[in-house]
Design a protein around this motif. Structure first.
Motif, PDB file in Angstrom:
ATOM      1  N   ILE A   1       0.838  -1.205   0.000  1.00  0.00           N
ATOM      2  CA  ILE A   1       0.000   0.000   0.000  1.00  0.00           C
ATOM      3  C   ILE A   1       0.870   1.250   0.000  1.00  0.00           C
ATOM      4  O   ILE A   1       0.615   2.217  -0.733  1.00  0.00           O
ATOM      5  CB  ILE A   1      -0.948  -0.016   1.214  1.00  0.00           C
ATOM      6  CG1 ILE A   1      -1.924  -1.192   1.116  1.00  0.00           C
ATOM      7  CG2 ILE A   1      -1.707   1.297   1.335  1.00  0.00           C
ATOM      8  CD1 ILE A   1      -2.820  -1.364   2.323  1.00  0.00           C
ATOM      9  N   ARG A   2       1.923   1.251   0.817  1.00  0.00           N
ATOM     10  CA  ARG A   2       2.827   2.406   0.855  1.00  0.00           C
ATOM     11  C   ARG A   2       3.506   2.628  -0.490  1.00  0.00           C
ATOM     12  O   ARG A   2       3.611   3.758  -0.973  1.00  0.00           O
ATOM     13  CB  ARG A   2       3.873   2.197   1.946  1.00  0.00           C
ATOM     14  CG  ARG A   2       3.337   2.276   3.372  1.00  0.00           C
ATOM     15  CD  ARG A   2       4.384   1.824   4.354  1.00  0.00           C
ATOM     16  NE  ARG A   2       3.903   1.867   5.735  1.00  0.00           N
ATOM     17  CZ  ARG A   2       4.510   1.273   6.751  1.00  0.00           C
ATOM     18  NH1 ARG A   2       5.620   0.559   6.535  1.00  0.00           N
ATOM     19  NH2 ARG A   2       4.026   1.358   7.978  1.00  0.00           N
ATOM     20  N   TYR A   3       3.980   1.546  -1.114  1.00  0.00           N
ATOM     21  CA  TYR A   3       4.649   1.670  -2.407  1.00  0.00           C
ATOM     22  C   TYR A   3       3.690   2.197  -3.476  1.00  0.00           C
ATOM     23  O   TYR A   3       4.068   3.042  -4.310  1.00  0.00           O
ATOM     24  CB  TYR A   3       5.200   0.303  -2.847  1.00  0.00           C
ATOM     25  CG  TYR A   3       6.258  -0.260  -1.934  1.00  0.00           C
ATOM     26  CD1 TYR A   3       7.062   0.580  -1.156  1.00  0.00           C
ATOM     27  CD2 TYR A   3       6.453  -1.633  -1.838  1.00  0.00           C
ATOM     28  CE1 TYR A   3       8.025   0.057  -0.311  1.00  0.00           C
ATOM     29  CE2 TYR A   3       7.422  -2.163  -0.994  1.00  0.00           C
ATOM     30  CZ  TYR A   3       8.209  -1.317  -0.224  1.00  0.00           C
ATOM     31  OH  TYR A   3       9.169  -1.837   0.607  1.00  0.00           O
ATOM     32  N   ALA A   4       2.442   1.702  -3.446  1.00  0.00           N
ATOM     33  CA  ALA A   4       1.463   2.149  -4.447  1.00  0.00           C
ATOM     34  C   ALA A   4       1.145   3.629  -4.287  1.00  0.00           C
ATOM     35  O   ALA A   4       1.088   4.379  -5.271  1.00  0.00           O
ATOM     36  CB  ALA A   4       0.182   1.320  -4.328  1.00  0.00           C
ATOM     37  N   VAL A   5       0.941   4.071  -3.047  1.00  0.00           N
ATOM     38  CA  VAL A   5       0.657   5.489  -2.802  1.00  0.00           C
ATOM     39  C   VAL A   5       1.836   6.356  -3.210  1.00  0.00           C
ATOM     40  O   VAL A   5       1.679   7.397  -3.874  1.00  0.00           O
ATOM     41  CB  VAL A   5       0.310   5.708  -1.316  1.00  0.00           C
ATOM     42  CG1 VAL A   5       0.220   7.205  -1.003  1.00  0.00           C
ATOM     43  CG2 VAL A   5      -1.003   5.020  -0.968  1.00  0.00           C
ATOM     44  N   ALA A   6       3.049   5.933  -2.857  1.00  0.00           N
ATOM     45  CA  ALA A   6       4.238   6.701  -3.217  1.00  0.00           C
ATOM     46  C   ALA A   6       4.433   6.763  -4.717  1.00  0.00           C
ATOM     47  O   ALA A   6       4.826   7.791  -5.277  1.00  0.00           O
ATOM     48  CB  ALA A   6       5.475   6.087  -2.550  1.00  0.00           C
ATOM     49  N   PHE A   7       4.113   5.655  -5.417  1.00  0.00           N
ATOM     50  CA  PHE A   7       4.304   5.621  -6.870  1.00  0.00           C
ATOM     51  C   PHE A   7       3.326   6.542  -7.584  1.00  0.00           C
ATOM     52  O   PHE A   7       3.718   7.394  -8.371  1.00  0.00           O
ATOM     53  CB  PHE A   7       4.138   4.188  -7.379  1.00  0.00           C
ATOM     54  CG  PHE A   7       4.206   4.073  -8.865  1.00  0.00           C
ATOM     55  CD1 PHE A   7       5.412   4.098  -9.531  1.00  0.00           C
ATOM     56  CD2 PHE A   7       3.035   3.955  -9.614  1.00  0.00           C
ATOM     57  CE1 PHE A   7       5.468   3.992 -10.913  1.00  0.00           C
ATOM     58  CE2 PHE A   7       3.081   3.849 -10.991  1.00  0.00           C
ATOM     59  CZ  PHE A   7       4.307   3.871 -11.637  1.00  0.00           C
ATOM     60  N   PHE A   8       2.026   6.379  -7.291  1.00  0.00           N
ATOM     61  CA  PHE A   8       1.028   7.130  -8.034  1.00  0.00           C
ATOM     62  C   PHE A   8       1.050   8.618  -7.682  1.00  0.00           C
ATOM     63  O   PHE A   8       1.047   9.472  -8.569  1.00  0.00           O
ATOM     64  CB  PHE A   8      -0.365   6.543  -7.791  1.00  0.00           C
ATOM     65  CG  PHE A   8      -0.575   5.218  -8.452  1.00  0.00           C
ATOM     66  CD1 PHE A   8      -0.696   5.128  -9.821  1.00  0.00           C
ATOM     67  CD2 PHE A   8      -0.626   4.054  -7.700  1.00  0.00           C
ATOM     68  CE1 PHE A   8      -0.887   3.906 -10.445  1.00  0.00           C
ATOM     69  CE2 PHE A   8      -0.816   2.826  -8.314  1.00  0.00           C
ATOM     70  CZ  PHE A   8      -0.943   2.756  -9.685  1.00  0.00           C
TER      71      PHE A   8
END
Length: 266
Positions: free
Chosen positions: A67-74
């Motif tokens: 979840i953290r990686y997805a938020v940081a990416f988008f």
């Protein structure tokens, strides 16, 4: 059960959680017990249970990490795009003279005047194909581009505009405005015409060798019977305008939006 990490870069875990997550879950349980016994609130224990589930680690990765990686990416990617300039988004560093500077090399465009093959005989078409083959064999690194073009009515439109400014009769001015509209419509319709270009990508060439190299290429094209010229700065701007937004009506492209309205030295 305390598990020491297999390598020094991994984080130590206790049961299925990191030590930090164990501490957060423990504090959450204390707050949840207090809130449930004293105030009768269920949300703290629900949040603690959800966090405990999301932070379970399997092969050094948890759902919470995803979840953290997805938020940081988008969100990070969107912010980077918002901060990037138009040239950066297009992958262009600048236009210098007769070339287009990009991160993957400097591009030089040779504009070839198309031939109406519908009026040529089969032998003439074969000769043109053979001439193009000779060009391709003689130039090792060559790229070709075909895109929409358009007729240039700048002089006619400038004349009509000057006539409208000088004309006093409103009927004549209306007719001149209709003529200008007809030219605009004709220019859009002519956008289906094609423009052919040969692209030379310069990489790490020495400055003193560039011009002789480009001159040899231009001479080779002309020797094979092609009508060709090297694209200038205004030509490159127009090519980019047509390629990226199919803009076939703009006569003069600005380096910056609103540049034509800036009055210098006043």
């Amino acid at each position: 059960m305390y598990i020491y990490p297999d390598n020094l870069k991994s984080k130590a875990t206790l049961w299925l959680w990191e030590l930090r997550d164990i501490g957060i879950i423990g504090i959450g349980c204390l707050i949840s017990v207090f809130a449930l016994s004293r105030l009768g609130w269920l949300p703290p224990i629900v949040l603690t249970a959800v966090y405990a589930f999301l932070s379970i680690r399997f092969e050094d990765v948890s759902i919470l990490d995803f979840i953290r990686y997805a938020v940081a990416f988008f969100f990070g990617k969107q912010q980077a795009r918002e901060k990037a300039s138009t040239r950066q988004l297009m992958g262009i560093e600048g236009i210098a003279g007769h070339s287009l500077a990009t991160p993957h090399g400097e591009l030089v465009f040779f504009m070839i005047k198309p031939t109406n093959i519908s009026v040529l005989s089969d032998s003439s078409i074969g000769a043109r194909i053979y001439a193009l083959m000779n060009v391709l064999k003689g130039i090792s690194d060559i790229e070709m581009l075909c895109l929409n073009s358009r007729e240039n009515f700048e002089d006619n439109k400038s004349y009509l505009k000057a006539r409208m400014d000088a004309e006093q009769n409103p009927v004549i001015r209306k007719l001149l405005a209709q003529d200008q509209t007809a030219l605009d419509r004709m220019q859009v319709q002519m956008a289906t015409a094609r423009e052919f270009l040969i692209i030379i990508r310069l990489k790490n060439e020495k400055e003193r060798d560039v011009q002789p190299y480009l001159s040899r290429i231009e001479k080779s094209l002309k020797d094979q019977g092609f009508t060709v010229r090297k694209a200038g700065e205004s030509d490159i701007k127009r090519l980019l305008g047509v390629y990226y937004e199919q803009n076939v009506t703009t006569e003069q492209y600005e380096d910056y939006d609103g540049e034509r309205w800036v009055i210098l030295n006043e």
